[in-house]
Design a protein around this motif. Structure first.
Motif, PDB file in Angstrom:
ATOM      1  N   ASP A   1      25.935  -3.813   2.373  1.00  0.00           N
ATOM      2  CA  ASP A   1      27.046  -3.778   3.307  1.00  0.00           C
ATOM      3  C   ASP A   1      26.714  -2.695   4.330  1.00  0.00           C
ATOM      4  O   ASP A   1      26.879  -1.500   4.042  1.00  0.00           O
ATOM      5  N   ASN A   2      26.247  -3.097   5.491  1.00  0.00           N
ATOM      6  CA  ASN A   2      25.819  -2.110   6.480  1.00  0.00           C
ATOM      7  C   ASN A   2      26.995  -1.307   7.045  1.00  0.00           C
ATOM      8  O   ASN A   2      26.811  -0.184   7.507  1.00  0.00           O
ATOM      9  N   ALA A   3      28.179  -1.866   7.009  1.00  0.00           N
ATOM     10  CA  ALA A   3      29.355  -1.125   7.480  1.00  0.00           C
ATOM     11  C   ALA A   3      29.689   0.026   6.546  1.00  0.00           C
ATOM     12  O   ALA A   3      30.285   1.022   6.964  1.00  0.00           O
ATOM     13  N   LYS A   4      29.303  -0.116   5.276  1.00  0.00           N
ATOM     14  CA  LYS A   4      29.575   0.924   4.277  1.00  0.00           C
ATOM     15  C   LYS A   4      28.336   1.723   3.921  1.00  0.00           C
ATOM     16  O   LYS A   4      28.383   2.586   3.025  1.00  0.00           O
ATOM     17  N   ASN A   5      27.218   1.433   4.571  1.00  0.00           N
ATOM     18  CA  ASN A   5      25.958   2.140   4.273  1.00  0.00           C
ATOM     19  C   ASN A   5      25.620   2.075   2.785  1.00  0.00           C
ATOM     20  O   ASN A   5      25.180   3.078   2.188  1.00  0.00           O
ATOM     21  N   THR A   6      25.796   0.914   2.203  1.00  0.00           N
ATOM     22  CA  THR A   6      25.641   0.788   0.758  1.00  0.00           C
ATOM     23  C   THR A   6      24.844  -0.470   0.401  1.00  0.00           C
ATOM     24  O   THR A   6      25.042  -1.524   1.020  1.00  0.00           O
ATOM     25  N   VAL A   7      23.986  -0.317  -0.590  1.00  0.00           N
ATOM     26  CA  VAL A   7      23.259  -1.449  -1.156  1.00  0.00           C
ATOM     27  C   VAL A   7      23.656  -1.567  -2.623  1.00  0.00           C
ATOM     28  O   VAL A   7      23.925  -0.564  -3.287  1.00  0.00           O
ATOM     29  N   TYR A   8      23.690  -2.794  -3.096  1.00  0.00           N
ATOM     30  CA  TYR A   8      24.139  -3.076  -4.454  1.00  0.00           C
ATOM     31  C   TYR A   8      23.087  -3.907  -5.195  1.00  0.00           C
ATOM     32  O   TYR A   8      22.278  -4.609  -4.586  1.00  0.00           O
ATOM     33  N   VAL A   9      23.162  -3.838  -6.501  1.00  0.00           N
ATOM     34  CA  VAL A   9      22.476  -4.830  -7.308  1.00  0.00           C
ATOM     35  C   VAL A   9      23.411  -5.225  -8.449  1.00  0.00           C
ATOM     36  O   VAL A   9      23.858  -4.380  -9.224  1.00  0.00           O
TER      37      VAL A   9
ATOM     38  N   ARG B   1      22.992   8.048   6.139  1.00  0.00           N
ATOM     39  CA  ARG B   1      22.810   7.887   7.579  1.00  0.00           C
ATOM     40  C   ARG B   1      23.523   6.669   8.145  1.00  0.00           C
ATOM     41  O   ARG B   1      23.561   5.609   7.547  1.00  0.00           O
ATOM     42  N   ARG B   2      24.011   6.861   9.373  1.00  0.00           N
ATOM     43  CA  ARG B   2      24.646   5.753  10.062  1.00  0.00           C
ATOM     44  C   ARG B   2      23.635   4.708  10.491  1.00  0.00           C
ATOM     45  O   ARG B   2      24.005   3.586  10.797  1.00  0.00           O
ATOM     46  N   THR B   3      22.333   5.078  10.508  1.00  0.00           N
ATOM     47  CA  THR B   3      21.291   4.119  10.872  1.00  0.00           C
ATOM     48  C   THR B   3      20.778   3.371   9.656  1.00  0.00           C
ATOM     49  O   THR B   3      19.652   2.890   9.639  1.00  0.00           O
ATOM     50  N   PHE B   4      21.618   3.273   8.633  1.00  0.00           N
ATOM     51  CA  PHE B   4      21.283   2.572   7.392  1.00  0.00           C
ATOM     52  C   PHE B   4      20.703   1.198   7.669  1.00  0.00           C
ATOM     53  O   PHE B   4      19.761   0.760   7.012  1.00  0.00           O
ATOM     54  N   SER B   5      21.220   0.502   8.660  1.00  0.00           N
ATOM     55  CA  SER B   5      20.780  -0.862   8.955  1.00  0.00           C
ATOM     56  C   SER B   5      19.356  -0.914   9.498  1.00  0.00           C
ATOM     57  O   SER B   5      18.797  -1.998   9.661  1.00  0.00           O
ATOM     58  N   ASN B   6      18.754   0.236   9.776  1.00  0.00           N
ATOM     59  CA  ASN B   6      17.356   0.270  10.223  1.00  0.00           C
ATOM     60  C   ASN B   6      16.364   0.179   9.082  1.00  0.00           C
ATOM     61  O   ASN B   6      15.160   0.088   9.317  1.00  0.00           O
TER      62      ASN B   6
ATOM     63  N   ASN C   1      16.386  -7.189   3.144  1.00  0.00           N
ATOM     64  CA  ASN C   1      15.949  -6.769   4.476  1.00  0.00           C
ATOM     65  C   ASN C   1      17.092  -6.105   5.240  1.00  0.00           C
ATOM     66  O   ASN C   1      18.212  -5.986   4.737  1.00  0.00           O
ATOM     67  N   ARG C   2      16.790  -5.692   6.450  1.00  0.00           N
ATOM     68  CA  ARG C   2      17.729  -4.860   7.206  1.00  0.00           C
ATOM     69  C   ARG C   2      19.073  -5.537   7.433  1.00  0.00           C
ATOM     70  O   ARG C   2      20.115  -4.893   7.396  1.00  0.00           O
ATOM     71  N   SER C   3      19.046  -6.818   7.713  1.00  0.00           N
ATOM     72  CA  SER C   3      20.293  -7.523   8.024  1.00  0.00           C
ATOM     73  C   SER C   3      21.006  -8.046   6.786  1.00  0.00           C
ATOM     74  O   SER C   3      22.170  -8.436   6.852  1.00  0.00           O
ATOM     75  N   GLY C   4      20.279  -8.096   5.675  1.00  0.00           N
ATOM     76  CA  GLY C   4      20.837  -8.665   4.454  1.00  0.00           C
ATOM     77  C   GLY C   4      20.565 -10.150   4.309  1.00  0.00           C
ATOM     78  O   GLY C   4      20.980 -10.756   3.326  1.00  0.00           O
ATOM     79  N   SER C   5      19.848 -10.719   5.257  1.00  0.00           N
ATOM     80  CA  SER C   5      19.609 -12.162   5.246  1.00  0.00           C
ATOM     81  C   SER C   5      18.440 -12.570   4.371  1.00  0.00           C
ATOM     82  O   SER C   5      18.273 -13.754   4.056  1.00  0.00           O
ATOM     83  N   GLY C   6      17.608 -11.601   3.988  1.00  0.00           N
ATOM     84  CA  GLY C   6      16.438 -11.909   3.181  1.00  0.00           C
ATOM     85  C   GLY C   6      16.358 -11.037   1.948  1.00  0.00           C
ATOM     86  O   GLY C   6      16.606  -9.832   2.007  1.00  0.00           O
ATOM     87  N   THR C   7      16.015 -11.657   0.825  1.00  0.00           N
ATOM     88  CA  THR C   7      15.899 -10.921  -0.436  1.00  0.00           C
ATOM     89  C   THR C   7      14.669 -11.395  -1.191  1.00  0.00           C
ATOM     90  O   THR C   7      14.159 -12.509  -0.976  1.00  0.00           O
ATOM     91  N   SER C   8      14.205 -10.552  -2.074  1.00  0.00           N
ATOM     92  CA  SER C   8      13.092 -10.909  -2.943  1.00  0.00           C
ATOM     93  C   SER C   8      13.275 -10.201  -4.271  1.00  0.00           C
ATOM     94  O   SER C   8      13.824  -9.087  -4.304  1.00  0.00           O
ATOM     95  N   TYR C   9      12.794 -10.834  -5.357  1.00  0.00           N
ATOM     96  CA  TYR C   9      13.036 -10.308  -6.693  1.00  0.00           C
ATOM     97  C   TYR C   9      11.769 -10.313  -7.536  1.00  0.00           C
ATOM     98  O   TYR C   9      10.890 -11.175  -7.374  1.00  0.00           O
ATOM     99  N   ALA C  10      11.726  -9.393  -8.486  1.00  0.00           N
ATOM    100  CA  ALA C  10      10.708  -9.459  -9.515  1.00  0.00           C
ATOM    101  C   ALA C  10      10.989 -10.677 -10.389  1.00  0.00           C
ATOM    102  O   ALA C  10      12.151 -11.044 -10.609  1.00  0.00           O
ATOM    103  N   ASP C  11       9.936 -11.283 -10.903  1.00  0.00           N
ATOM    104  CA  ASP C  11      10.101 -12.461 -11.750  1.00  0.00           C
ATOM    105  C   ASP C  11      10.980 -12.171 -12.971  1.00  0.00           C
ATOM    106  O   ASP C  11      11.726 -13.028 -13.427  1.00  0.00           O
TER     107      ASP C  11
END
Length: 123
Positions: free
Chosen positions: A73-81, A26-31, A52-62
């Motif tokens: 990358d919201n322009a590419k509708n993709t999340v990475y790890v 979806r193009r609304t990936f950033s939502n 988070n939606r903007s990419g400014s906040g992250t959290s991790y398992a210990d």
């Protein structure tokens, strides 16, 4: 409806690295807040990381803090790890998920799930 497709899994030696990707339809990936979870054979699905939606906040398992990095990358509708210093105990199926509600480590807050990609770490 959001379709999520993971890629990048494989076999790696302990101490090695892998980068998983998850492409959303979806193009609304950033939502959506985006998370990664993993499930080892015979075990429950566990939280790995969330961004988070903007990419400014992250959290991790210990268990992965300091070794894994989640980004999007919201322009590419993709999340990475990015997974570094992999250990045999990181072996699991890795799933990305999208949440249109809260920024959360709880799997029941996520509305859409990918099919997963397998990561195997040899010792």
């Amino acid at each position: 409806q959001v379709q999520l497709v993971e890629s990048g899994g494989g076999l790696v030696q302990a101490g090695g690295s892998l980068r998983l990707s998850c492409a959303a339809s979806r193009r609304t990936f950033s939502n959506y807040n985006m998370g990664w979870f993993r499930q080892a054979p015979g075990k429950e699905r566990d939280f790995v990381a969330v961004v988070n939606r903007s990419g400014s906040g992250t959290s991790y398992a210990d268990s992965v803090k300091g070794r894994f990095t989640i980004s999007r990358d919201n322009a590419k509708n993709t999340v990475y790890v990015q997974m570094n210093s992999l250990k045999p105990e990181d072996r699991a199926g890795y799933y990305c998920a999208a949440a249109n509600g809260y920024y959360s480590a709880s799997a029941n807050q996520y509305n859409y799930w990918g099919q997963g990609t397998q990561v195997t770490v040899s010792s």
